[in-house]
Write an enzyme that holds these catalytic residues in place. Structure first.
Site, PDB file in Angstrom:
ATOM      1  N   ASP A  60      -9.749  -3.002   2.656  1.00  0.00           N
ATOM      2  CA  ASP A  60      -8.505  -2.811   3.406  1.00  0.00           C
ATOM      3  C   ASP A  60      -7.291  -3.207   2.576  1.00  0.00           C
ATOM      4  O   ASP A  60      -7.271  -4.260   1.951  1.00  0.00           O
ATOM      5  CB  ASP A  60      -8.555  -3.665   4.683  1.00  0.00           C
ATOM      6  CG  ASP A  60      -7.538  -3.210   5.709  1.00  0.00           C
ATOM      7  OD1 ASP A  60      -6.349  -3.507   5.542  1.00  0.00           O
ATOM      8  OD2 ASP A  60      -7.946  -2.545   6.674  1.00  0.00           O
ATOM      9  N   SER A 116      -3.236  -0.690   9.653  1.00  0.00           N
ATOM     10  CA  SER A 116      -4.687  -0.469   9.660  1.00  0.00           C
ATOM     11  C   SER A 116      -5.167   0.164  10.961  1.00  0.00           C
ATOM     12  O   SER A 116      -6.172   0.872  10.966  1.00  0.00           O
ATOM     13  CB  SER A 116      -5.424  -1.789   9.429  1.00  0.00           C
ATOM     14  OG  SER A 116      -5.210  -2.237   8.126  1.00  0.00           O
ATOM     15  N   THR A 169      -9.313  -2.632  11.832  1.00  0.00           N
ATOM     16  CA  THR A 169     -10.195  -1.641  11.194  1.00  0.00           C
ATOM     17  C   THR A 169     -11.546  -1.517  11.900  1.00  0.00           C
ATOM     18  O   THR A 169     -11.949  -0.399  12.253  1.00  0.00           O
ATOM     19  CB  THR A 169     -10.348  -1.947   9.693  1.00  0.00           C
ATOM     20  OG1 THR A 169      -9.040  -1.945   9.118  1.00  0.00           O
ATOM     21  CG2 THR A 169     -11.204  -0.910   8.999  1.00  0.00           C
ATOM     22  N   GLU A 296     -15.950  -3.689   6.156  1.00  0.00           N
ATOM     23  CA  GLU A 296     -14.550  -3.837   5.743  1.00  0.00           C
ATOM     24  C   GLU A 296     -14.304  -5.153   5.010  1.00  0.00           C
ATOM     25  O   GLU A 296     -14.604  -6.227   5.538  1.00  0.00           O
ATOM     26  CB  GLU A 296     -13.633  -3.799   6.974  1.00  0.00           C
ATOM     27  CG  GLU A 296     -12.175  -3.857   6.584  1.00  0.00           C
ATOM     28  CD  GLU A 296     -11.271  -4.543   7.612  1.00  0.00           C
ATOM     29  OE1 GLU A 296     -10.055  -4.283   7.568  1.00  0.00           O
ATOM     30  OE2 GLU A 296     -11.748  -5.342   8.439  1.00  0.00           O
ATOM     31  N   ASP A 301      -6.480  -7.008   2.043  1.00  0.00           N
ATOM     32  CA  ASP A 301      -5.168  -6.708   2.624  1.00  0.00           C
ATOM     33  C   ASP A 301      -4.365  -7.976   2.861  1.00  0.00           C
ATOM     34  O   ASP A 301      -3.170  -8.038   2.543  1.00  0.00           O
ATOM     35  CB  ASP A 301      -5.382  -5.961   3.947  1.00  0.00           C
ATOM     36  CG  ASP A 301      -4.080  -5.657   4.667  1.00  0.00           C
ATOM     37  OD1 ASP A 301      -3.295  -4.850   4.154  1.00  0.00           O
ATOM     38  OD2 ASP A 301      -3.850  -6.249   5.753  1.00  0.00           O
ATOM     39  N   HIS A 305      -0.683  -9.097   1.493  1.00  0.00           N
ATOM     40  CA  HIS A 305       0.458  -9.572   2.299  1.00  0.00           C
ATOM     41  C   HIS A 305       0.943 -10.931   1.786  1.00  0.00           C
ATOM     42  O   HIS A 305       2.140 -11.192   1.739  1.00  0.00           O
ATOM     43  CB  HIS A 305       0.052  -9.730   3.769  1.00  0.00           C
ATOM     44  CG  HIS A 305      -0.072  -8.446   4.519  1.00  0.00           C
ATOM     45  ND1 HIS A 305       0.995  -7.616   4.756  1.00  0.00           N
ATOM     46  CD2 HIS A 305      -1.146  -7.854   5.101  1.00  0.00           C
ATOM     47  CE1 HIS A 305       0.591  -6.563   5.461  1.00  0.00           C
ATOM     48  NE2 HIS A 305      -0.709  -6.678   5.673  1.00  0.00           N
ATOM     49  N   ASP A 343      -7.709   1.955   3.354  1.00  0.00           N
ATOM     50  CA  ASP A 343      -6.904   2.645   4.373  1.00  0.00           C
ATOM     51  C   ASP A 343      -5.445   2.816   3.974  1.00  0.00           C
ATOM     52  O   ASP A 343      -4.736   3.649   4.511  1.00  0.00           O
ATOM     53  CB  ASP A 343      -7.016   1.923   5.733  1.00  0.00           C
ATOM     54  CG  ASP A 343      -6.766   0.421   5.631  1.00  0.00           C
ATOM     55  OD1 ASP A 343      -6.582  -0.107   4.514  1.00  0.00           O
ATOM     56  OD2 ASP A 343      -6.766  -0.231   6.703  1.00  0.00           O
ATOM     57  N   HIS A 344      -4.989   2.000   3.001  1.00  0.00           N
ATOM     58  CA  HIS A 344      -3.595   2.039   2.525  1.00  0.00           C
ATOM     59  C   HIS A 344      -3.470   0.976   1.451  1.00  0.00           C
ATOM     60  O   HIS A 344      -4.341   0.107   1.325  1.00  0.00           O
ATOM     61  CB  HIS A 344      -2.605   1.751   3.662  1.00  0.00           C
ATOM     62  CG  HIS A 344      -2.943   0.494   4.422  1.00  0.00           C
ATOM     63  ND1 HIS A 344      -2.701  -0.779   3.918  1.00  0.00           N
ATOM     64  CD2 HIS A 344      -3.537   0.299   5.623  1.00  0.00           C
ATOM     65  CE1 HIS A 344      -3.126  -1.677   4.786  1.00  0.00           C
ATOM     66  NE2 HIS A 344      -3.654  -1.062   5.829  1.00  0.00           N
TER      67      HIS A 344
END
Ligand SMILES: [Zn+2]
Length: 481
Positions: A60, A116, A169, A296, A301, A305, A343-344
């Site tokens: 993620d 997400s 997710t 996941e 992710d 952040h 996912d990004h």
């Protein structure tokens, strides 16, 4: 790291050794260059149209830069530990040309930059939804996620994550709620829908003590035939394979891999992502009609952040171990399609050239990451818990930052804010000067991302796909309607 533990344990049984040699054999290591035929001859490119199983692996919020620097670091780590300069499994997949590879556009219904929830919903139902929504259209229509169709086809389903079990997710594959924050409701939907395997963090949304409605979901899951687990020993020591399994190994998100490596209490309680994936496969492998398993690495992710280079490297590498598990599984079960993607992007994580002609880069990066023994989040968690002197020593020992009294006073003023303490420590720490790793922001990013797939049906992915296209491929490959 967990590789030694995995090597000893083998694949589908806590005592069995079958497959371990395949995973960690010398054919997968010993050189920094990648051989064209490096032990994965069993894979195939997927011209067949249908599969029995799908394994969907998500790092993620992974910028390609995150993957690159994790791969460099793995080579460094392996060579300094006399294991050769073995590269990441994901690099091997590409270098061996045994996977179909695509770039994926990740937009949501209302933004070029997705969250997400919307990204997972696009995969799960084939339509774009607004950021923050889980399988509910911008017009408010409830959309059917993949889980429901997979279950209808007679297959089993599993969700494995390093975040709270009810985070966006995993939730996107099985639930429909207008707001991703409705995590108590998401836990209930898992129960009502009968997701077969749930392994991750976030016990707080299942426990009567912490749910807003006071409902004891653990006992309800147990009554529905689930084995309930709460620590790593239970997961790895289980002798019987349960029909259904709910394991939550932390109150909220699982701690970062980096913190598990330097804290025995965490390591004792919390399994690695690959260990959870193996446990899920144990259960799902026995289902006669096949399964869909989503795995996941959700904290890649979060480290993006948090602009945390130590946390991001080690969680990305924990994800990479899952690719090895999938490779091993598909060698024995070639009727399985595997998708590996994100996912990004998040944070715009990159390794930057350091020094004149960038010649200080390697030393700065390798020594810098080697020196990090804690995430910023872990330091935040210890602030206010440890006495001041002990906290100062922890910060100095784990990230080589010597806090002054004035700085500690400043942190005291931030006590009540959630991310304030870790953000302030990160600013003082100045990770780019120490590691060469820098970030463009603390937000998600909008670049095209990597998607790769192997196994039957994987040839259905074009070279450029949207996140909604993924849904169509999975449905086709599993013949879902
Ligand atoms: Zn995020």
């Amino acid at each position: 790291m967990s590789t030694d533990r995995m090597t000893r344990r083998g694949f589908l049984g806590s005592g069995a050794v079958a497959g371990a040699g395949l995973l960690w054999s010398s054919s997968l290591g010993g050189c920094s260059l990648v051989d064209a035929k490096d032990g994965h001859e069993g894979l195939h490119a997927g011209s067949e149209s249908q599969a029995k199983n799908v394994i969907f692996l998500v790092a993620d919020g992974m910028n390609t830069g995150t993957w690159s620097l994790a791969d460099y670091y793995l080579q460094h780590q392996n060579s300094t530990q006399n294991r050769g300069a073995r590269r990441s499994e994901w690099v091997h997949l590409y270098a061996e040309r045994l996977v179909n590879r695509a770039l994926m556009e990740t937009c949501s219904a209302n933004s070029l930059v997705t969250d997400s929830a919307a990204a997972g919903s696009a995969w799960a139902n084939g339509q774009r939804v607004n950021n923050g929504s889980l399988n509910v259209s911008p017009e408010g229509k409830i959309l059917t996620p993949l889980h429901d169709l997979v279950q209808k086809s007679g297959r089993a389903t599993g969700l494995v994550t390093t975040t709270r079990m009810t985070h966006a997710t995993p939730a996107s594959f099985a639930t429909s709620v207008p707001k991703r924050g409705m995590e108590d409701d998401i836990a209930l939907q898992y129960l009502d829908k009968g997701v077969d395997v749930l392994l991750g963090g976030g016990s707080r949304h299942f426990s009567a003590e912490t749910r807003k409605d006071g409902d004891d979901l653990f006992s309800k899951f147990r009554k529905s035939g689930y084995e309930i687990m709460g620590n790593r020993d239970q997961l790895l020591g289980a002798t019987d394979i349960p029909e259904r399994l709910l394991g939550t190994f932390w109150k909220t998100h699982l701690p970062y891999t980096l913190d598990s490596q330097h804290n025995q209490e965490i390591a004792k309680s919390v399994p690695t992502l690959a260990e959870m994936m193996r446990a899920a496969l144990k259960v799902l492998d026995r289902k006669p009609n096949g399964f869909l398993l989503q795995v996941e690495a959700g904290r890649v992710d979060h480290a993006g952040h948090g602009n945390d280079p130590g946390a991001i490297v080690h969680d990305q590498l924990a994800f990479d171990e899952c690719i090895a598990v999938a490779l091993e599984y598909t060698r024995d079960n070639p009727d399985t399609m595997v998708v590996v993607t994100t996912d990004h992007g998040c944070g715009g994580c990159q390794l930057n050239g350091m020094g004149a002609s960038y010649l200080d880069t390697d030393k700065t990066f390798f020594n810098g990451i080697d020196a990090l023994k804690s995430s910023y989040e872990n330091l935040r968690n210890q602030f206010g818990v440890l006495p001041r002197a002990e906290f100062r020593a922890l910060v100095e020992n784990s990230i080589q930052l010597v806090l002054t009294d004035d700085q500690l006073d400043t942190l005291d003023g931030l006590k009540s804010t959630d991310y304030g303490v870790s953000t302030q420590i990160r600013k003082w720490h100045d990770p780019i000067s120490r590691t060469g790793v820098n970030f463009t922001s603390s937000n998600h990013t909008g670049e095209f991302v990597e998607l790769s797939a192997w196994g039957p049906g994987s040839g259905n992915f074009g070279s450029f796909v949207t996140n909604t296209d993924v849904n169509a491929v999975v449905r086709r490959v599993l013949a879902l309607s």
